[in-house]
Design an enzyme around this catalytic site. Structure first.
Site, mmCIF file in Angstrom:
data_model
loop_
_atom_site.group_PDB
_atom_site.id
_atom_site.type_symbol
_atom_site.label_atom_id
_atom_site.label_comp_id
_atom_site.label_asym_id
_atom_site.label_seq_id
_atom_site.Cartn_x
_atom_site.Cartn_y
_atom_site.Cartn_z
ATOM 1 N N SER A 151 0.668 -1.336 0.297
ATOM 2 C CA SER A 151 -0.139 0.068 -0.446
ATOM 3 C C SER A 151 1.186 1.291 0.088
ATOM 4 O O SER A 151 1.717 1.143 -0.622
ATOM 5 C CB SER A 151 -0.939 -0.330 1.619
ATOM 6 O OG SER A 151 -1.969 0.978 1.107
ATOM 7 N N TYR A 165 -3.760 7.385 -7.308
ATOM 8 C CA TYR A 165 -3.145 6.032 -6.496
ATOM 9 C C TYR A 165 -3.536 6.024 -5.012
ATOM 10 O O TYR A 165 -3.389 4.787 -4.607
ATOM 11 C CB TYR A 165 -1.528 7.113 -6.832
ATOM 12 C CG TYR A 165 -0.441 6.452 -5.846
ATOM 13 C CD1 TYR A 165 0.192 5.326 -6.638
ATOM 14 C CD2 TYR A 165 -0.327 6.534 -4.862
ATOM 15 C CE1 TYR A 165 1.319 4.351 -5.986
ATOM 16 C CE2 TYR A 165 1.120 6.050 -4.122
ATOM 17 C CZ TYR A 165 1.787 4.449 -4.870
ATOM 18 O OH TYR A 165 2.607 3.514 -4.346
ATOM 19 N N LYS A 169 -4.443 2.587 -3.566
ATOM 20 C CA LYS A 169 -3.443 1.919 -1.909
ATOM 21 C C LYS A 169 -4.667 1.903 -1.405
ATOM 22 O O LYS A 169 -4.087 0.626 -0.244
ATOM 23 C CB LYS A 169 -2.297 2.519 -1.760
ATOM 24 C CG LYS A 169 -0.973 2.208 -3.145
ATOM 25 C CD LYS A 169 -0.508 0.748 -3.799
ATOM 26 C CE LYS A 169 1.013 1.906 -4.153
ATOM 27 N NZ LYS A 169 0.974 0.073 -3.790
HETATM 28 P P1 NAI Z 1 9.316 0.996 -9.086
HETATM 29 O O1 NAI Z 1 8.594 1.565 -10.264
HETATM 30 O O2 NAI Z 1 11.128 1.674 -9.550
HETATM 31 O O3 NAI Z 1 9.407 -0.138 -9.372
HETATM 32 C C1 NAI Z 1 7.713 -0.389 -9.582
HETATM 33 C C2 NAI Z 1 8.205 -1.947 -10.486
HETATM 34 O O4 NAI Z 1 6.855 -2.647 -11.214
HETATM 35 C C3 NAI Z 1 8.934 -1.331 -12.168
HETATM 36 O O5 NAI Z 1 10.191 -2.077 -11.688
HETATM 37 C C4 NAI Z 1 7.472 -1.638 -12.317
HETATM 38 O O6 NAI Z 1 8.250 -2.377 -13.460
HETATM 39 C C5 NAI Z 1 6.811 -3.004 -12.239
HETATM 40 N N1 NAI Z 1 5.496 -2.802 -12.729
HETATM 41 C C6 NAI Z 1 4.881 -1.729 -13.179
HETATM 42 N N2 NAI Z 1 3.333 -2.060 -13.735
HETATM 43 C C7 NAI Z 1 3.639 -3.460 -13.752
HETATM 44 C C8 NAI Z 1 3.070 -4.479 -14.590
HETATM 45 N N3 NAI Z 1 1.183 -4.269 -15.013
HETATM 46 N N4 NAI Z 1 2.946 -6.148 -14.261
HETATM 47 C C9 NAI Z 1 4.524 -6.445 -13.539
HETATM 48 N N5 NAI Z 1 5.675 -5.143 -13.751
HETATM 49 C C10 NAI Z 1 5.074 -3.844 -13.402
HETATM 50 O O7 NAI Z 1 9.044 1.769 -7.663
HETATM 51 P P2 NAI Z 1 8.870 1.807 -6.186
HETATM 52 O O8 NAI Z 1 9.510 3.000 -5.997
HETATM 53 O O9 NAI Z 1 10.422 0.390 -6.240
HETATM 54 O O10 NAI Z 1 7.861 0.788 -5.593
HETATM 55 C C11 NAI Z 1 7.531 -0.463 -5.506
HETATM 56 C C12 NAI Z 1 5.849 -0.658 -4.416
HETATM 57 O O11 NAI Z 1 6.182 0.177 -3.659
HETATM 58 C C13 NAI Z 1 5.222 -0.131 -5.478
HETATM 59 O O12 NAI Z 1 3.661 -0.671 -5.119
HETATM 60 C C14 NAI Z 1 4.875 1.339 -5.063
HETATM 61 O O13 NAI Z 1 3.410 2.108 -5.039
HETATM 62 C C15 NAI Z 1 5.096 1.381 -3.769
HETATM 63 N N6 NAI Z 1 5.454 2.806 -2.956
HETATM 64 C C16 NAI Z 1 6.154 2.781 -2.946
HETATM 65 C C17 NAI Z 1 6.869 4.101 -2.258
HETATM 66 C C18 NAI Z 1 8.703 4.511 -2.523
HETATM 67 O O14 NAI Z 1 8.456 5.620 -1.317
HETATM 68 N N7 NAI Z 1 9.320 3.842 -3.605
HETATM 69 C C19 NAI Z 1 5.867 4.417 -1.431
HETATM 70 C C20 NAI Z 1 4.760 4.202 -0.800
HETATM 71 C C21 NAI Z 1 4.718 3.185 -2.074
#
Ligand code: NAI
Length: 285
Positions: A151, A165, A169
């Protein structure tokens, strides 16, 4: 012996960012990984196999076991195929971390239908598509399991410019609380993760460019909690929500105030009485 020896683990969106760190950390503890990633850009456009392949290679060259999957989490077929990849390669699935995500930020007045639909599709429907396939496999197999759904404080607390978003979430959190109750009799433990870390998703946020911040908010700092939850160290826990980032781990909770109960007039308040009693209705600041 590693904490996750013999466990088969799916991490969606683990071709980069936080998911990649989860996959590397859990492979290091002996988990057999399915590295799922659609391989697109931050806004969800495009596809490719390079991101997932690179993480599989990293795991293998460190002596671990991993296979790649390139399906989108946003379709029922994709979700089923991600779980099937684990079963075909390693015979079962024990742990599913729903982490895949995209961003299309705009304030509500400028948020068009495409931005709404695509973000809801990946985060909320995607969590449903993969969780359902994983849950049913775990239920049928009868050996329990762990599902960790990602989330965000955007959904749990709110954030400017992220109503699509945040809605997705918050939906993920609500869904997970229900799944956790349904999973109890099958030994399926479900958790909500609200991470904060530097990744391509957050790299252009104010303050995230500073070098000291980059180290402080490394995505690898989130994975020990996920590894713990996936392991038998947490075998007696389920249905918990955790904030994790920058070295801080903290439980988050929805709370209801003691409130005020009207006992006369059949419990029917007047609006004026609501105003008068508001001090007792609200949670303490
Ligand atoms: P990121 O963009 O580096 O990683 C997300 C990954 O999901 C990417 O590698 C992307 O290719 C993959 N992806 C996107 N759509 C897809 C799909 N339909 N099917 C399969 N893979 C798919 O971003 P991050 O920061 O690593 O995010 C990881 C999770 O953490 C996400 O759910 C994000 O919303 C959540 N999040 C991240 C925060 C942060 O501070 N970075 C804060 C709160 C939540």
């Amino acid at each position: 012996m590693g904490l996750l020896e013999g466990k088969v683990i799916v991490v969606t969106g683990s071709g980069g960012g936080i998911g990649r760190e989860h996959a590397l950390a859990m492979a290091k503890e002996g988990g057999k990984l399915v590295v799922n990633d659609l391989g697109g850009s931050r806004d969800g456009s495009g596809t490719g196999s390079a991101m997932a392949d690179a993480v599989v290679e990293e795991i293998k060259s460190a002596g671990g076991e991993a296979v790649a999957n390139y399906d989108s989490v946003a379709s029922v077929e994709g979700g089923e195929n991600i779980v099937k990849t684990a079963i075909d390669a390693f015979g079962q699935l024990d742990v599913c971390v729903n982490n895949a995500g995209i961003l299309r930020d705009k304030t509500l007045s400028k948020l068009d239908e495409g931005m709404w639909d695509s973000v809801i599709a990946v985060h909320l429907k995607g969590t449903y598509c993969v969780s359902r396939a994983a849950f049913n496999h775990m239920k049928e197999r009868g050996g329990g399991g762990v599902i960790i759904n990602t989330s965000s404080t955007s959904g749990l607390n709110g954030n400017f410019g992220q109503s699509n978003y945040g809605a997705a979430k918050a939906g993920v959190a609500g869904m997970t609380r229900c799944m956790a109750l349904e999973g109890q009799k099958y030994g399926i433990r479900c958790f909500i993760l609200a991470p904060v870390a530097l990744s391509r998703m957050t790299e252009d946020l104010p303050g995230f460019q500073d070098d000291s911040f980059k180290t402080k908010m490394s995505p690898g700092l989130v994975s020990p909690l996920v590894t713990f939850l996936a392991s038998d160290l947490a075998k007696d826990m389920t249905n918990k929500t955790f904030f994790c980032g920058g070295g801080r781990i903290a439980e988050m909770k929805m709370v209801t105030a003691a409130g005020v109960t009207k006992t006369d007039n059949g419990g029917l308040w007047t609006p004026q009485e609501v105003a008068e009693k508001m001090g007792g209705i609200l949670l303490p600041e």
